[in-house]
Design a protein around this motif. Structure first.
Motif, PDB file in Angstrom:
ATOM      1  N   VAL A  47      43.029  65.592  30.953  1.00 41.42           N
ATOM      2  CA  VAL A  47      42.284  64.364  30.687  1.00 41.42           C
ATOM      3  C   VAL A  47      43.117  63.393  29.856  1.00 41.42           C
ATOM      4  CG1 VAL A  47      40.229  63.395  29.575  1.00 41.42           C
ATOM      5  CG2 VAL A  47      40.045  65.498  30.883  1.00 41.42           C
ATOM      6  N   GLU A  48      43.918  63.908  28.950  1.00 41.22           N
ATOM      7  CA  GLU A  48      44.733  63.048  28.091  1.00 41.22           C
ATOM      8  C   GLU A  48      45.708  62.189  28.897  1.00 41.22           C
ATOM      9  OE1 GLU A  48      42.951  66.192  25.722  1.00 41.22           O
ATOM     10  OE2 GLU A  48      44.196  66.319  27.517  1.00 41.22           O
ATOM     11  N   ASN A  49      46.186  62.702  30.030  1.00 39.61           N
ATOM     12  CA  ASN A  49      47.056  61.900  30.895  1.00 39.61           C
ATOM     13  C   ASN A  49      46.296  60.700  31.451  1.00 39.61           C
ATOM     14  OD1 ASN A  49      48.157  65.037  32.061  1.00 39.61           O
ATOM     15  ND2 ASN A  49      49.339  63.761  30.669  1.00 39.61           N
ATOM     16  N   THR A  50      45.059  60.915  31.836  1.00 42.78           N
ATOM     17  CA  THR A  50      44.221  59.829  32.345  1.00 42.78           C
ATOM     18  C   THR A  50      43.910  58.838  31.228  1.00 42.78           C
ATOM     19  OG1 THR A  50      43.280  61.288  34.030  1.00 42.78           O
ATOM     20  CG2 THR A  50      42.047  59.287  33.517  1.00 42.78           C
ATOM     21  N   GLU A  51      43.627  59.337  30.032  1.00 42.12           N
ATOM     22  CA  GLU A  51      43.371  58.456  28.892  1.00 42.12           C
ATOM     23  C   GLU A  51      44.591  57.572  28.606  1.00 42.12           C
ATOM     24  OE1 GLU A  51      42.361  61.315  25.895  1.00 42.12           O
ATOM     25  OE2 GLU A  51      40.233  61.329  26.463  1.00 42.12           O
ATOM     26  N   GLU A  52      45.779  58.151  28.673  1.00 45.00           N
ATOM     27  CA  GLU A  52      47.008  57.391  28.447  1.00 45.00           C
ATOM     28  C   GLU A  52      47.161  56.286  29.499  1.00 45.00           C
ATOM     29  OE1 GLU A  52      51.790  58.233  28.630  1.00 45.00           O
ATOM     30  OE2 GLU A  52      50.481  59.857  27.975  1.00 45.00           O
ATOM     31  N   PHE A  53      46.878  56.622  30.764  1.00 41.81           N
ATOM     32  CA  PHE A  53      46.930  55.628  31.835  1.00 41.81           C
ATOM     33  C   PHE A  53      45.938  54.497  31.566  1.00 41.81           C
ATOM     34  CE2 PHE A  53      44.806  54.109  35.688  1.00 41.81           C
ATOM     35  CZ  PHE A  53      45.849  53.397  36.251  1.00 41.81           C
ATOM     36  N   ILE A  54      44.738  54.833  31.152  1.00 44.27           N
ATOM     37  CA  ILE A  54      43.714  53.824  30.897  1.00 44.27           C
ATOM     38  C   ILE A  54      44.143  52.909  29.748  1.00 44.27           C
ATOM     39  CG2 ILE A  54      41.342  53.456  30.082  1.00 44.27           C
ATOM     40  CD1 ILE A  54      40.585  55.996  31.737  1.00 44.27           C
ATOM     41  N   ARG A  55      44.642  53.494  28.668  1.00 44.10           N
ATOM     42  CA  ARG A  55      45.098  52.678  27.537  1.00 44.10           C
ATOM     43  C   ARG A  55      46.204  51.701  27.961  1.00 44.10           C
ATOM     44  NH1 ARG A  55      43.653  57.137  24.480  1.00 44.10           N
ATOM     45  NH2 ARG A  55      45.613  58.239  24.762  1.00 44.10           N
ATOM     46  N   GLU A  56      47.169  52.207  28.725  1.00 43.46           N
ATOM     47  CA  GLU A  56      48.271  51.356  29.185  1.00 43.46           C
ATOM     48  C   GLU A  56      47.752  50.250  30.119  1.00 43.46           C
ATOM     49  OE1 GLU A  56      52.029  49.937  29.123  1.00 43.46           O
ATOM     50  OE2 GLU A  56      51.353  51.664  27.958  1.00 43.46           O
ATOM     51  N   SER A  57      46.826  50.604  30.993  1.00 46.72           N
ATOM     52  CA  SER A  57      46.254  49.623  31.925  1.00 46.72           C
ATOM     53  C   SER A  57      45.465  48.549  31.191  1.00 46.72           C
ATOM     54  CB  SER A  57      45.359  50.328  32.948  1.00 46.72           C
ATOM     55  OG  SER A  57      46.114  51.205  33.736  1.00 46.72           O
ATOM     56  N   LEU A  58      44.723  48.939  30.166  1.00 45.99           N
ATOM     57  CA  LEU A  58      43.964  47.960  29.378  1.00 45.99           C
ATOM     58  C   LEU A  58      44.905  47.026  28.623  1.00 45.99           C
ATOM     59  CD1 LEU A  58      41.031  50.184  28.092  1.00 45.99           C
ATOM     60  CD2 LEU A  58      40.879  48.267  29.707  1.00 45.99           C
ATOM     61  N   LYS A  59      46.004  47.556  28.111  1.00 43.92           N
ATOM     62  CA  LYS A  59      47.013  46.734  27.431  1.00 43.92           C
ATOM     63  C   LYS A  59      47.580  45.705  28.421  1.00 43.92           C
ATOM     64  CE  LYS A  59      51.535  47.250  25.206  1.00 43.92           C
ATOM     65  NZ  LYS A  59      52.461  46.832  26.248  1.00 43.92           N
ATOM     66  N   ASP A  60      47.929  46.160  29.628  1.00 43.55           N
ATOM     67  CA  ASP A  60      48.470  45.255  30.649  1.00 43.55           C
ATOM     68  C   ASP A  60      47.431  44.203  31.058  1.00 43.55           C
ATOM     69  OD1 ASP A  60      50.882  46.580  30.579  1.00 43.55           O
ATOM     70  OD2 ASP A  60      50.580  47.654  32.465  1.00 43.55           O
ATOM     71  N   TYR A  61      46.160  44.577  31.079  1.00 41.26           N
ATOM     72  CA  TYR A  61      45.092  43.630  31.410  1.00 41.26           C
ATOM     73  C   TYR A  61      45.008  42.529  30.351  1.00 41.26           C
ATOM     74  CZ  TYR A  61      40.351  41.805  31.970  1.00 41.26           C
ATOM     75  OH  TYR A  61      39.259  40.983  32.099  1.00 41.26           O
ATOM     76  N   VAL A  62      45.004  42.932  29.086  1.00 44.75           N
ATOM     77  CA  VAL A  62      44.933  41.966  27.988  1.00 44.75           C
ATOM     78  C   VAL A  62      46.133  41.021  28.031  1.00 44.75           C
ATOM     79  CG1 VAL A  62      45.050  41.746  25.458  1.00 44.75           C
ATOM     80  CG2 VAL A  62      43.512  43.415  26.502  1.00 44.75           C
ATOM     81  N   GLU A  63      47.296  41.538  28.422  1.00 41.03           N
ATOM     82  CA  GLU A  63      48.515  40.730  28.496  1.00 41.03           C
ATOM     83  C   GLU A  63      48.613  39.929  29.796  1.00 41.03           C
ATOM     84  OE1 GLU A  63      51.690  43.528  27.792  1.00 41.03           O
ATOM     85  OE2 GLU A  63      51.095  43.815  25.692  1.00 41.03           O
ATOM     86  N   GLY A  64      47.637  40.094  30.699  1.00 40.61           N
ATOM     87  CA  GLY A  64      47.628  39.340  31.945  1.00 40.61           C
ATOM     88  C   GLY A  64      48.604  39.844  32.996  1.00 40.61           C
ATOM     89  N   LYS A  65      49.078  41.073  32.845  1.00 37.70           N
ATOM     90  CA  LYS A  65      50.065  41.625  33.775  1.00 37.70           C
ATOM     91  C   LYS A  65      49.430  42.306  34.989  1.00 37.70           C
ATOM     92  CE  LYS A  65      53.417  42.697  30.153  1.00 37.70           C
ATOM     93  NZ  LYS A  65      54.103  43.812  29.474  1.00 37.70           N
ATOM     94  N   SER A  66      48.230  42.847  34.815  1.00 31.40           N
ATOM     95  CA  SER A  66      47.571  43.573  35.896  1.00 31.40           C
ATOM     96  C   SER A  66      46.078  43.648  35.620  1.00 31.40           C
ATOM     97  CB  SER A  66      48.155  44.991  36.034  1.00 31.40           C
ATOM     98  OG  SER A  66      47.866  45.763  34.882  1.00 31.40           O
ATOM     99  N   LEU A  67      45.344  44.143  36.606  1.00 32.39           N
ATOM    100  CA  LEU A  67      43.903  44.376  36.470  1.00 32.39           C
ATOM    101  C   LEU A  67      43.595  45.663  37.223  1.00 32.39           C
ATOM    102  CD1 LEU A  67      40.900  43.682  35.913  1.00 32.39           C
ATOM    103  CD2 LEU A  67      40.949  42.346  38.029  1.00 32.39           C
ATOM    104  N   THR A  68      43.228  46.697  36.477  1.00 27.73           N
ATOM    105  CA  THR A  68      42.893  47.971  37.101  1.00 27.73           C
ATOM    106  C   THR A  68      41.395  48.195  36.965  1.00 27.73           C
ATOM    107  OG1 THR A  68      45.070  48.866  36.570  1.00 27.73           O
ATOM    108  CG2 THR A  68      43.358  50.459  37.138  1.00 27.73           C
ATOM    109  N   THR A  69      40.760  48.508  38.090  1.00 24.85           N
ATOM    110  CA  THR A  69      39.314  48.730  38.107  1.00 24.85           C
ATOM    111  C   THR A  69      38.997  50.097  38.691  1.00 24.85           C
ATOM    112  OG1 THR A  69      38.959  47.828  40.332  1.00 24.85           O
ATOM    113  CG2 THR A  69      38.897  46.265  38.481  1.00 24.85           C
ATOM    114  N   PHE A  70      37.834  50.592  38.327  1.00 25.20           N
ATOM    115  CA  PHE A  70      37.298  51.781  38.970  1.00 25.20           C
ATOM    116  C   PHE A  70      36.338  51.319  40.052  1.00 25.20           C
ATOM    117  CE2 PHE A  70      38.000  54.091  34.757  1.00 25.20           C
ATOM    118  CZ  PHE A  70      39.250  54.523  35.156  1.00 25.20           C
ATOM    119  N   ILE A  71      36.363  52.025  41.158  1.00 25.50           N
ATOM    120  CA  ILE A  71      35.480  51.732  42.289  1.00 25.50           C
ATOM    121  C   ILE A  71      34.216  52.551  42.125  1.00 25.50           C
ATOM    122  CG2 ILE A  71      35.184  51.855  44.788  1.00 25.50           C
ATOM    123  CD1 ILE A  71      38.314  51.813  44.959  1.00 25.50           C
TER     124      ILE A  71
END
Length: 180
Positions: A47-71
């Motif tokens: 689960v910690e690997n998924t948490e790390e991915f989510i944290r990195e994705s949220l950082k990129d979202y705030v910086e305007g680099k990407s947008l990751t969503t759950f379906i």
């Protein structure tokens, strides 16, 4: 927080750390299926690997680099879809996606890709949407083909998956083509 309703059955929501366990469980249940085309699956072992991915994705979202969503399909977590890269200068987004094995064959990903494409053109006022897929990944390639994207070319040995390189086909859709 980003949320986008696609239709009565399908919606997208910004990734959230509280969903980490459910996402990891979905990944784990679909591991062999997803592994064929997604090299990150082998590195997602807890689960910690998924948490790390989510944290990195949220950082990129705030910086305007990407947008990751759950379906969400009928309210249940079914996979993920992203603007893997947002090119603000050139007004291009790059869509990526994956779906849990049990959610295949329901037209979910076609609806999601259509929704993300529409959002990029109407809400973001972007000019181009790109989807790339491994040449042999017929299911993934069928999504942009079904939506009328133009096959723009092949990048040889674009990605290392486990023990070999795969070529990628790039598909593009322009805003004025989408309106037609």
């Amino acid at each position: 927080m980003f949320q986008h309703k696609i239709d009565e059955e399908v919606a997208l929501k910004l990734i959230d750390l509280k969903d980490a366990e459910a996402v990891f469980k979905l990944t784990d249940q679909s591991r062999e299926y997803l592994r064929e085309w997604l090299p990150w699956v082998d590195k997602t072992i807890k689960v910690e690997n998924t948490e790390e991915f989510i944290r990195e994705s949220l950082k990129d979202y705030v910086e305007g680099k990407s947008l990751t969503t759950f379906i969400l399909y009928q309210g249940k977590l079914a996979g993920a879809a992203s603007y893997n890269k947002i090119d603000w200068q050139n007004k291009i987004v790059y869509i990526g996606y994956w779906l849990g094995k049990d959610y295949q064959g329901k037209g979910i990903m076609t609806r999601v890709a259509r929704g993300l494409t529409e959002y990029a053109f109407t809400e973001m006022q972007f000019n181009k949407v790109v989807i790339e897929a491994a040449t042999e990944n017929k299911k993934s390639r069928s999504i942009p083909e079904r939506l009328g994207f133009t096959e723009e070319g092949c990048i040889r040995q674009a990605e290392w998956i486990h023990d070999h390189y795969v070529d990628h086909i790039f598909y593009g859709m322009l805003a004025d083509e989408w309106k037609e």
